[in-house]
Design an enzyme around this catalytic site. Sequence first.
Site, PDB file in Angstrom:
ATOM      1  N   GLU A  50      -4.854  -2.030   1.560  1.00 23.44           N
ATOM      2  CA  GLU A  50      -6.242  -1.673   1.271  1.00 23.44           C
ATOM      3  C   GLU A  50      -7.197  -2.069   2.402  1.00 23.44           C
ATOM      4  OE1 GLU A  50      -8.077  -2.007  -2.457  1.00 23.44           O
ATOM      5  OE2 GLU A  50      -6.298  -1.497  -3.617  1.00 23.44           O
ATOM      6  N   HIS A 273      -7.035  -9.721  -5.333  1.00 27.94           N
ATOM      7  CA  HIS A 273      -5.627 -10.113  -5.442  1.00 27.94           C
ATOM      8  C   HIS A 273      -5.422 -11.465  -4.772  1.00 27.94           C
ATOM      9  CE1 HIS A 273      -3.611  -6.139  -6.567  1.00 27.94           C
ATOM     10  NE2 HIS A 273      -4.900  -5.846  -6.481  1.00 27.94           N
TER      11      HIS A 273
END
Length: 476
Positions: A50, A273
Amino acid sequence: KKPNRFPPDLRVFSLNCWGIRYLSKHCPQRYAMIGDMLCKEEHDIVLLQEVWSEKDYLSLKKKLASCHSFSHYFKSGVIGSGLAIFSKHRIHDAFLYRYSLNGYPYMAHHGDWFGGKAVGMAILNIGRLTAHVYVTHLHAEYCREKDSYLPHRVVQAWELQQFIRHTSAGADVVIVGGDLNMHPQDLGNRLLRAYTGLRDSYLDTAKFDGCEDGMTLIADNPFISKKEIVPFEKGIRIDYILFKGSSTVNIQCECMSTTKGSVPDHPFPYSDHEALTAELRLDPLTQTEIRSDKYMDQNCAEGTFPWQFTSVALYKNNLKEPPKFLICFSSPMSSGKLAELVDILTEARTEVKVGLHCAERMRYTATRTGVMGLALLFLELAIAAVPWLALGAEQPFPRISFYLLGALCFAILLTTSLLYIFYTMEVKSLQGAEDQMRLAVGSLQERLRGSPVVNPHNSQRGPPEGQDPSAFDPEE
């Protein structure tokens, strides 16, 4: 005598950066924090997901130039794959494989389709060893109870394991890291690990320091909404570092750690995360052990899966003669493991067939809607032809209504045509994956029916049923 270990260990880092410019919270500040942390820790291999903006990648590359001299950014899709690798060791080659299925373009609020989810591979030389390093990011789940993307994610897992198996044949070390968006016991995860022989660093580590149960998406993270992890109250584990060795090197995970949400001296964490770090111990085998493994491959592994090989203890009478085994495996994968793999593949085929049925139904709906739009357009053209057929007759509808209706018909035809093309591509991808799985299941079932029972008191294997015993004479 064993060769000197080189290198003694390998530190691998993986993080989903959540780097959507202008949308992700505190994105520039978090990238600065990530860069500072990576400069301080000096991992051997860094796998990032990402990193949607190439400008952010270039900024990290500049910042990490002193500690990670080599890097590669994988470009794919409309906004990029988001995958990047940084390494202390030279990257000799890189390749990207884009998954054939990746969500739906009209689900713009999810955005997976525009990201071009893929798996990136980099080939590194770590001392005398060749390492194949993979970084990937699979389709998100969004809703566990009604997971409409499950067939896509299963196909992605299938393509991922195929890509790893077919590209890692010459590797001494294989490392896979990334956000798989799958729980440890999810179908795609079991399919990936069972078929490739990859080991989970969390499950195989000698020492662990991190979140409870290795979770990488936790409720205590301020960027996480509890709705995202329902029905799991504390969190879920969907990020992984997987690894395996080869016939030339043994590999063990000595330590595995994750971040725990907060970062000291900072008001927010690195990402939504948690970051993973695995310390892997590489132990190259001696030439004698390698030759022994090769002899075992040639004499005891006919018709088995080469990627499931493990070393066994060898007993030799004379180094000038071929080694004689105390126990000789007729198959490195037991019948129980074969049966388990057949069950996993059968379950995967079922999910793919469900997705195929839904895709065919949606294609039929798009076709029916398109036909209705075409009929409406013909009706409008017929009405428009009335003044030409009946001289002097006036147009029955106002011009503005006529043009709006024509634009609506054209929009319906265009939209349904694009949807028909998309669903046809989805159907063909699902059919292709199901066909491949069917072939694999047939091959596994054939091996399962023909796999002999290993007798520890007799290392000789009998010939397959119906074959001439002389054709399998061990003297030849």
